[in-house]
Design a protein around this motif. Structure first.
Motif, short mmCIF file in Angstrom:
data_model
loop_
_atom_site.label_atom_id
_atom_site.label_comp_id
_atom_site.label_asym_id
_atom_site.label_seq_id
_atom_site.Cartn_x
_atom_site.Cartn_y
_atom_site.Cartn_z
N GLU A 98 2.36 9.56 2.99
CA GLU A 98 1.60 8.44 3.55
C GLU A 98 2.05 7.12 2.92
OE1 GLU A 98 -0.35 8.66 6.07
OE2 GLU A 98 -0.55 10.83 6.19
N ARG A 101 5.34 5.88 4.32
CA ARG A 101 5.20 5.30 5.66
C ARG A 101 4.58 3.91 5.61
NH1 ARG A 101 3.12 10.89 8.67
NH2 ARG A 101 5.12 11.97 8.52
N ASP A 104 7.33 1.71 4.85
CA ASP A 104 8.12 1.44 6.05
C ASP A 104 7.49 0.31 6.88
OD1 ASP A 104 9.96 3.38 5.42
OD2 ASP A 104 9.13 4.90 6.77
N ARG A 205 -3.58 5.12 7.62
CA ARG A 205 -2.90 5.83 6.53
C ARG A 205 -3.84 5.98 5.33
NH1 ARG A 205 1.15 8.41 8.93
NH2 ARG A 205 2.45 7.02 10.17
#
Length: 243
Positions: A98, A101, A104, A205
């Motif tokens: 998580e 990401r 990202d 998230r």
């Protein structure tokens, strides 16, 4: 950072390995939090230098995820953990995914800020910055809850995502108004919508990390429940300690 009430093992090395991995997770979490904060700031201020720093720093987050994941695999292979220890290792593996990401998202926001936003877009960015700060606060709080495996804090953070969703929906309505009033703004509004959606997903998230905390503490998978069913389950004995 408070230590978890983990089982004490005959092997002191096993305890040290678990604690070291937890420390690495918190280091990675702090790195991702800083990346996100810098990305939001770069977007709001249209700071190309800071945006590039976030982009360049993303590989460090990726490398840390790989290193922690490999350490977890080694523990599973060598120590064959059971019960609460295995849940902790699995919780760590899921959490770093998580966090990667979220990293990202910070990188994508920075690329957008670097390539597409100019001074004329400043009015569109004010609310995005507010939404970003809200999700940064959620991320900070959920990392703190993870460090202590505090299920009560995780419950509060989980419910906070509703406010993020409401704020996101308000931004979408405002951006739609911009487009209807001046069709020339459509390209920049679509870019702003992309950023808003990416930021809103960070709240999701954080919810996922909350569910990981629930899993560690209660030994039950809380994914995909949601709504009243999840509230009812969390309301029962929310202070239970991991077994």
């Amino acid at each position: 950072m408070e230590s978890l009430n983990l089982n004490k093992h005959i092997s002191g090395q096993f305890n040290a390995e678990l604690e070291n991995i937890r420390t690495q997770v918190m280091t990675m979490g702090g790195m991702v939090e800083q990346q996100l904060s810098d990305a939001i700031l770069a977007m709001h201020n249209m700071d190309a230098v800071l945006a590039q720093q976030v982009i360049d720093g993303d590989h460090k987050v990726n490398m840390m995820e790989v290193a922690i994941d490999e350490a977890c695999v080694r523990i599973i292979a060598k120590r064959q953990p059971t019960a609460v220890d295995l849940r902790l290792v699995m919780a760590i593996i899921k959490t770093i995914s998580e966090l990667e990401r979220i990293g990202d998202v910070a990188e994508k926001i920075s690329r957008t800020a670097l390539e597409k936003f100019t001074v004329q877009h400043q009015p569109l960015l004010v609310n995005l910055e507010s939404l970003g700060r809200h999700t940064i606060e959620m991320l900070h709080d959920v990392l703190d809850a993870f460090a202590r495996m505090d299920i009560n804090a995780a419950i509060d953070i989980y419910r906070e995502d509703k406010k993020v969703d409401q704020e996101y929906e308000g931004i979408v309505r405002q951006l739609m108004t911009y487009m209807m009033e001046d069709p020339r703004t459509i390209p920049s509004v679509l870019t702003a919508l992309f950023c808003a959606r990416a930021i809103e997903r960070i709240g999701d998230r954080c919810q996922n990390i909350c569910e990981i905390i629930f899993y560690f503490v209660k030994g039950q998978d809380f994914r995909h429940l949601g709504g009243d069913q999840l509230d009812k389950l969390l309301a029962v004995d929310s202070s239970v300690k991991p077994e």
